[in-house]
Design a protein around this motif. Structure first.
Motif, PDB file in Angstrom:
ATOM      1  N   SER A 120       0.848  -1.184   0.000  1.00 39.78           N
ATOM      2  CA  SER A 120       0.000   0.000   0.000  1.00 39.78           C
ATOM      3  C   SER A 120       0.883   1.234   0.000  1.00 39.78           C
ATOM      4  O   SER A 120       2.071   1.158   0.319  1.00 39.78           O
ATOM      5  N   PRO A 121       0.291   2.386  -0.327  1.00 38.31           N
ATOM      6  CA  PRO A 121       1.067   3.632  -0.199  1.00 38.31           C
ATOM      7  C   PRO A 121       1.577   3.852   1.225  1.00 38.31           C
ATOM      8  O   PRO A 121       2.687   4.333   1.417  1.00 38.31           O
ATOM      9  N   ALA A 122       0.772   3.470   2.235  1.00 35.73           N
ATOM     10  CA  ALA A 122       1.200   3.645   3.631  1.00 35.73           C
ATOM     11  C   ALA A 122       2.434   2.802   3.937  1.00 35.73           C
ATOM     12  O   ALA A 122       3.355   3.264   4.622  1.00 35.73           O
ATOM     13  N   LYS A 123       2.467   1.577   3.424  1.00 35.31           N
ATOM     14  CA  LYS A 123       3.642   0.724   3.651  1.00 35.31           C
ATOM     15  C   LYS A 123       4.882   1.354   3.032  1.00 35.31           C
ATOM     16  O   LYS A 123       5.951   1.356   3.637  1.00 35.31           O
ATOM     17  N   ALA A 124       4.737   1.914   1.841  1.00 37.97           N
ATOM     18  CA  ALA A 124       5.873   2.564   1.189  1.00 37.97           C
ATOM     19  C   ALA A 124       6.358   3.762   2.002  1.00 37.97           C
ATOM     20  O   ALA A 124       7.569   3.944   2.198  1.00 37.97           O
ATOM     21  N   VAL A 125       5.412   4.574   2.508  1.00 37.21           N
ATOM     22  CA  VAL A 125       5.781   5.725   3.339  1.00 37.21           C
ATOM     23  C   VAL A 125       6.538   5.256   4.576  1.00 37.21           C
ATOM     24  O   VAL A 125       7.582   5.803   4.936  1.00 37.21           O
TER      25      VAL A 125
ATOM     26  N   PHE B  72      -2.762   7.557   9.704  1.00 38.01           N
ATOM     27  CA  PHE B  72      -2.439   8.456   8.595  1.00 38.01           C
ATOM     28  C   PHE B  72      -3.536   9.487   8.401  1.00 38.01           C
ATOM     29  O   PHE B  72      -4.706   9.240   8.697  1.00 38.01           O
ATOM     30  N   ASP B  73      -3.151  10.627   7.870  1.00 37.36           N
ATOM     31  CA  ASP B  73      -4.092  11.670   7.473  1.00 37.36           C
ATOM     32  C   ASP B  73      -3.573  12.244   6.150  1.00 37.36           C
ATOM     33  O   ASP B  73      -2.482  12.821   6.111  1.00 37.36           O
ATOM     34  N   GLY B  74      -4.319  12.021   5.080  1.00 33.95           N
ATOM     35  CA  GLY B  74      -3.925  12.557   3.780  1.00 33.95           C
ATOM     36  C   GLY B  74      -2.590  12.042   3.281  1.00 33.95           C
ATOM     37  O   GLY B  74      -1.858  12.770   2.620  1.00 33.95           O
ATOM     38  N   GLY B  75      -2.224  10.810   3.596  1.00 26.64           N
ATOM     39  CA  GLY B  75      -0.978  10.232   3.117  1.00 26.64           C
ATOM     40  C   GLY B  75       0.229  10.488   4.001  1.00 26.64           C
ATOM     41  O   GLY B  75       1.323  10.010   3.708  1.00 26.64           O
ATOM     42  N   SER B  76       0.047  11.253   5.075  1.00 26.47           N
ATOM     43  CA  SER B  76       1.146  11.533   6.008  1.00 26.47           C
ATOM     44  C   SER B  76       0.832  10.931   7.373  1.00 26.47           C
ATOM     45  O   SER B  76      -0.329  10.748   7.729  1.00 26.47           O
ATOM     46  N   VAL B  77       1.873  10.673   8.141  1.00 22.83           N
ATOM     47  CA  VAL B  77       1.702  10.115   9.486  1.00 22.83           C
ATOM     48  C   VAL B  77       1.180  11.208  10.411  1.00 22.83           C
ATOM     49  O   VAL B  77       1.799  12.270  10.550  1.00 22.83           O
TER      50      VAL B  77
ATOM     51  N   LEU C 135       5.485  13.479   7.995  1.00 18.45           N
ATOM     52  CA  LEU C 135       4.611  13.718   9.139  1.00 18.45           C
ATOM     53  C   LEU C 135       3.670  14.892   8.883  1.00 18.45           C
ATOM     54  O   LEU C 135       4.036  15.853   8.212  1.00 18.45           O
ATOM     55  N   THR C 136       2.474  14.822   9.466  1.00 23.52           N
ATOM     56  CA  THR C 136       1.580  15.975   9.418  1.00 23.52           C
ATOM     57  C   THR C 136       2.160  17.083  10.302  1.00 23.52           C
ATOM     58  O   THR C 136       2.922  16.800  11.238  1.00 23.52           O
ATOM     59  N   PRO C 137       1.822  18.346  10.041  1.00 20.03           N
ATOM     60  CA  PRO C 137       2.358  19.434  10.873  1.00 20.03           C
ATOM     61  C   PRO C 137       2.013  19.291  12.354  1.00 20.03           C
ATOM     62  O   PRO C 137       2.791  19.705  13.211  1.00 20.03           O
ATOM     63  N   ASP C 138       0.858  18.683  12.668  1.00 17.84           N
ATOM     64  CA  ASP C 138       0.426  18.556  14.066  1.00 17.84           C
ATOM     65  C   ASP C 138       0.533  17.116  14.585  1.00 17.84           C
ATOM     66  O   ASP C 138      -0.210  16.700  15.458  1.00 17.84           O
ATOM     67  N   VAL C 139       1.498  16.368  14.064  1.00 20.48           N
ATOM     68  CA  VAL C 139       1.685  14.962  14.426  1.00 20.48           C
ATOM     69  C   VAL C 139       1.806  14.760  15.936  1.00 20.48           C
ATOM     70  O   VAL C 139       2.332  15.620  16.651  1.00 20.48           O
ATOM     71  N   PHE C 140       1.284  13.632  16.408  1.00 19.24           N
ATOM     72  CA  PHE C 140       1.502  13.177  17.788  1.00 19.24           C
ATOM     73  C   PHE C 140       2.471  12.006  17.714  1.00 19.24           C
ATOM     74  O   PHE C 140       2.203  11.018  17.028  1.00 19.24           O
ATOM     75  N   TRP C 141       3.590  12.105  18.440  1.00 19.63           N
ATOM     76  CA  TRP C 141       4.647  11.101  18.362  1.00 19.63           C
ATOM     77  C   TRP C 141       5.066  10.707  19.771  1.00 19.63           C
ATOM     78  O   TRP C 141       5.330  11.581  20.603  1.00 19.63           O
ATOM     79  N   PRO C 142       5.166   9.409  20.060  1.00 24.09           N
ATOM     80  CA  PRO C 142       5.573   9.014  21.414  1.00 24.09           C
ATOM     81  C   PRO C 142       7.052   9.274  21.657  1.00 24.09           C
ATOM     82  O   PRO C 142       7.874   9.088  20.766  1.00 24.09           O
ATOM     83  N   ASN C 143       7.364   9.717  22.855  1.00 26.09           N
ATOM     84  CA  ASN C 143       8.756   9.850  23.273  1.00 26.09           C
ATOM     85  C   ASN C 143       9.119   8.533  23.950  1.00 26.09           C
ATOM     86  O   ASN C 143       8.996   8.388  25.161  1.00 26.09           O
TER      87      ASN C 143
END
Length: 116
Positions: free
Chosen positions: A3-8, A104-109, A28-36
């Motif tokens: 899928s496109p997501a797998k490629a990303v 994902f949102d619009g192809g970005s994480v 990444l989306t501009p407002d991404v949530f990422w675990p530390n």
């Protein structure tokens, strides 16, 4: 799973292991949530994720290799990864398998979760 997501995500892991911040942040989306996963908590926003990664790489050398991909019922992509972390002297401090789940949102994480 193809899928496109797998490629990303495949490109994202390669960029992470190469310490390629511009490529990482572009996924990444501009407002991404990422675990530390290193210090605990969550990092919010593309810029802060970049700050987090740079700070992390000053202290440790993580290598994360995806080994399996699956799509969950809610649409998230779950990635089984082999994670090995070295300290700056080259001593191995972590060697384990975990699952990363991505929304994902619009192809970005837009969000990532670490599952032990």
């Amino acid at each position: 799973m193809d899928s496109p997501a797998k490629a990303v995500l495949t490109n994202l892991y390669a960029a992470f292991n190469e310490r390629d911040i511009p490529t990482l942040l572009a996924a990444l989306t501009p407002d991404v949530f990422w675990p530390n996963g290193w210090e605990g908590g969550v990092v919010h926003g593309r810029e802060m994720v970049g700050v987090y990664w740079r700070r992390q790489w000053e202290q440790i050398e993580p290598i994360v290799t995806p080994t399996a991909f699956s799509t969950e019922a809610d649409g998230r992509i779950a990635v089984t990864v082999h994670q090995v972390v070295y300290d700056k002297t080259g001593a191995k401090i972590v060697d384990h398998t975990v699952t990363h789940a991505y929304r994902f949102d619009g192809g970005s994480v837009a969000e990532m979760e670490i599952r032990e």
